[in-house]
Motif scaffolding. Structure first.
Motif, PDB file in Angstrom:
ATOM      1  N   ALA A 166      -8.448  -1.485 -10.188  1.00 16.37           N
ATOM      2  CA  ALA A 166      -8.080  -2.422  -9.118  1.00 16.37           C
ATOM      3  C   ALA A 166      -8.492  -3.851  -9.457  1.00 16.37           C
ATOM      4  N   LYS A 167      -8.590  -4.155 -10.756  1.00 14.47           N
ATOM      5  CA  LYS A 167      -9.008  -5.513 -11.125  1.00 14.47           C
ATOM      6  C   LYS A 167      -7.961  -6.553 -10.743  1.00 14.47           C
ATOM      7  N   ASN A 168      -6.756  -6.112 -10.432  1.00 11.88           N
ATOM      8  CA  ASN A 168      -5.705  -7.033  -9.989  1.00 11.88           C
ATOM      9  C   ASN A 168      -5.984  -7.631  -8.618  1.00 11.88           C
ATOM     10  N   SER A 208      -1.002   0.226  -3.236  1.00  6.84           N
ATOM     11  CA  SER A 208      -1.845   0.156  -2.043  1.00  6.84           C
ATOM     12  C   SER A 208      -2.915  -0.929  -2.117  1.00  6.84           C
ATOM     13  N   ALA A 209      -3.493  -1.128  -3.307  1.00  4.96           N
ATOM     14  CA  ALA A 209      -4.566  -2.123  -3.434  1.00  4.96           C
ATOM     15  C   ALA A 209      -4.117  -3.538  -3.053  1.00  4.96           C
ATOM     16  N   PRO A 210      -2.911  -3.997  -3.441  1.00  6.21           N
ATOM     17  CA  PRO A 210      -2.483  -5.343  -3.025  1.00  6.21           C
ATOM     18  C   PRO A 210      -2.369  -5.498  -1.507  1.00  6.21           C
ATOM     19  N   VAL A 211      -2.007  -4.434  -0.801  1.00 10.05           N
ATOM     20  CA  VAL A 211      -1.953  -4.481   0.660  1.00 10.05           C
ATOM     21  C   VAL A 211      -3.370  -4.650   1.218  1.00 10.05           C
ATOM     22  N   PHE A 212      -4.314  -3.907   0.652  1.00  7.23           N
ATOM     23  CA  PHE A 212      -5.720  -4.041   1.048  1.00  7.23           C
ATOM     24  C   PHE A 212      -6.157  -5.494   0.902  1.00  7.23           C
ATOM     25  N   LYS A 213      -5.858  -6.095  -0.236  1.00  7.38           N
ATOM     26  CA  LYS A 213      -6.302  -7.468  -0.476  1.00  7.38           C
ATOM     27  C   LYS A 213      -5.633  -8.458   0.471  1.00  7.38           C
ATOM     28  N   GLU A 214      -4.341  -8.272   0.732  1.00  4.08           N
ATOM     29  CA  GLU A 214      -3.652  -9.195   1.640  1.00  4.08           C
ATOM     30  C   GLU A 214      -4.283  -9.167   3.032  1.00  4.08           C
TER      31      GLU A 214
END
Length: 560
Positions: A357-359, A421-427
């Motif tokens: 998830a380093k992105n 899913s991780a980009p949604v978490f970050k947003e």
């Protein structure tokens, strides 16, 4: 005026008007959290809060005597034995409407982009267990658009193999038993390992070769985790499975909404337990968990080992009288030793800094979490469809919120948890962090600042009612306006002048000078997707105020 209507010209028996009371449900936030708010029909079938708390909400029917008149109408006959109806109670939830809006918007955007089947988001306060948002969106039966038709975050249909997010549990068991150290090495070879007649594979073609255990978790190596669990618990699988009870994942939480799914785990010694069961369970297969159960585990790690029961309703009231209150409830006081919890926190931070998830790593604040990708089981066979997830918390160094995002059956290239899913978490986390002054006191810059060459403070823009409150505290005169208006503000000598800052529904609004919170509220309520950078108030916007608003519009904001 009614007496002049044509319908009354037919005389007393030939014309007239009947008034009928019609009840209509009012939703102040439209479809926001609609499945969580729920419903109940006349057959007492329903879902959500309204169904689960119907005994409090429904009140009591009254009784009265009526006389039937000629023509079929009814006339009340007042009687001493009439029973007045009683209103039901009000239910106060823990939901934050702003966080709920952010969660639904971010989830919908990714579901549409990935043409996924459904998705869920839960946001929870780490220290209290209060749920601040639950979003559930599913593709409509027509295949067009998404609606909130089922609560996958809580319900039985959301009970599924969790995938690699379950590796956190496996690491907990290994560390608690003092079986490993994070810097010891393990050989994963070419990413293929055989357990009896089944083959375990890593996602990376060719494998990872030799890794430290820390690196194996960060890269989410199936081979490494399953080999470790099989090596240290293969002769005593009951000890591994016994940790489920220790951490509180073996039973449902008795959640406040009806229909909570029940965790499912095979038991050693039963007929469906095989030699391959333990390795596959260790990486999140041959078991079932709801998103809310997985989130509770991650929240416990963020909360230094204390597992809390998530809750959604905090009080039942009538007027100023509190009938019942709900608060923080501890499920397990300590799911693991302090040393183990600290190591698990390090591992979850490493996933975002160096791993899968380093992105979503960023300089503003730190995130800790784990990606998950599970192949979907259909008709007894694993398919090329995936259940993707990311569970974690933020800020990692002083956790306030935990969150899980799951998206089912995304299409397109790189359909893994870290990509979907991780980009949604970050947003969602980005917007919460920007709006939460406790987390980020500098995010709103200075609402009131000193104007050059003037001792008079000024506010650039905002909601009139909120600005009035500031002026009253400072004893400043201001030209009157309606409290619900959005305004622009200018300081002139010893008073404040402002102008109405409203826009036509079909045009782009002017959000310059507004805080990010207010800008998001205005723009997203017009269906405009928002990208932003920087901190403070809105300095500039990419779309000209007053220009025609097109469908699927995206606006870029610069803060400063």
């Amino acid at each position: 005026k009614m007496s002049q209507w044509p319908i009354f010209r037919e005389g007393r028996l030939g014309g007239g008007v009947l008034f009928e009371k019609v009840e209509k449900r009012y939703r102040p936030f439209n479809s926001l959290a609609s499945r969580t708010v729920g419903f109940i029909n006349e057959d007492e079938y329903g879902a959500g809060i309204e169904y689960s708390f119907n005994n409090y909400l429904k009140g009591k029917d009254g009784k009265a005597l009526f006389q039937r008149l000629a023509g079929g109408s009814w006339k009340p006959v007042f009687d001493a034995e009439d029973i007045k109806p009683e209103d039901g109670y009000d239910v106060i939830t823990t939901l934050d409407v702003n966080i709920q809006d952010v969660a639904e918007t971010a989830l919908l955007r990714q579901l549409e982009a990935r043409d996924a089947a459904f998705g869920s988001v839960i946001v929870m306060e780490v220290k209290t267990g209060k749920i601040k948002a639950i979003a559930n969106l599913q593709k409509n039966k027509s295949g067009r658009g998404y609606g909130e038709n089922y609560n996958f975050a809580i319900g039985d249909q959301g009970n599924t193999e969790p995938g690699s997010t379950f590796k956190l549990f496996s690491m907990l068991t290994l560390l608690e038993e003092n079986k490993i150290s994070l810097d010891e090495k393990i050989e994963t070879g070419n990413g293929v390992h055989r357990f009896y007649n089944q083959v375990m594979r890593d996602a990376k073609n060719g494998g990872y070769g030799t890794l430290t255990i820390r690196e194996a978790f960060e890269k989410s190596s199936n081979v490494a985790i399953s080999k470790l669990v099989d090596e240290h618990f293969g002769s005593s699988p009951s000890k591994f499975m016994g940790y489920l009870e220790k951490v509180g994942l073996n039973e449902p939480f008795d959640f406040q909404l009806a229909g909570e799914g029940k965790p499912f785990f095979k038991k050693p010694g039963e007929k469906d337990w095989y030699g391959t069961s333990l390795p596959w369970i260790s990486i999140g297969y041959e078991s079932k968990l709801n998103p809310i159960h997985t989130l509770a585990l991650y929240n416990a790690v963020a909360n230094n080992g204390t597992m809390l029961k998530p809750y959604l309703v905090q009080a039942i009231v009538k007027g100023n009288t509190i009938e019942k209150e709900y608060g923080t409830e501890i499920i397990r006081k300590q799911i693991a030793s302090e040393k183990t919890i600290k190591q698990l926190q390090e591992l979850l931070e490493g996933v975002v800094v160096r791993g899968t998830a380093k992105n979503i790593s960023n300089a503003e604040y730190s995130i800790a979490g784990k990606t998950g990708t599970a192949q979907k089981l259909e008709n007894g066979q694993y398919t090329r469809k995936y259940y993707t997830s990311f569970a974690g918390y933020f800020p990692a160094d002083r956790p306030k919120y935990s969150m899980i995002v799951v998206i089912d059956s995304p299409t397109g290239f790189a359909a893994y948890g870290g990509d979907v899913s991780a980009p949604v978490f970050k947003e969602i986390a980005d917007k919460i962090y920007a709006l939460d002054l406790e987390l980020n006191p500098n995010s709103q810059a200075q609402i009131v600042s000193a104007q050059p060459n003037s001792a008079l403070p000024f506010v650039r823009a905002g909601k009139a009612e909120e600005i009035h409150q500031i002026f009253e505290k400072l004893g400043i005169k201001a030209s009157p306006t309606q409290p619900e208006d959005w305004v622009k503000v200018v300081a002139n000598d010893n008073k404040i002048d402002w102008r109405i800052n409203e826009s036509d529904p079909n045009t782009v609004p002017d959000v310059s000078g507004l805080s990010l919170r207010d800008a998001l509220f205005i723009l997203e309520n017009k269906g405009i997707r928002v990208n932003y950078q920087g901190k403070g108030l809105v300095k500039s916007q990419s779309l000209i105020p007053g220009s025609k608003l097109e469908p699927n519009t995206i606006i870029n904001l610069e803060l400063g």
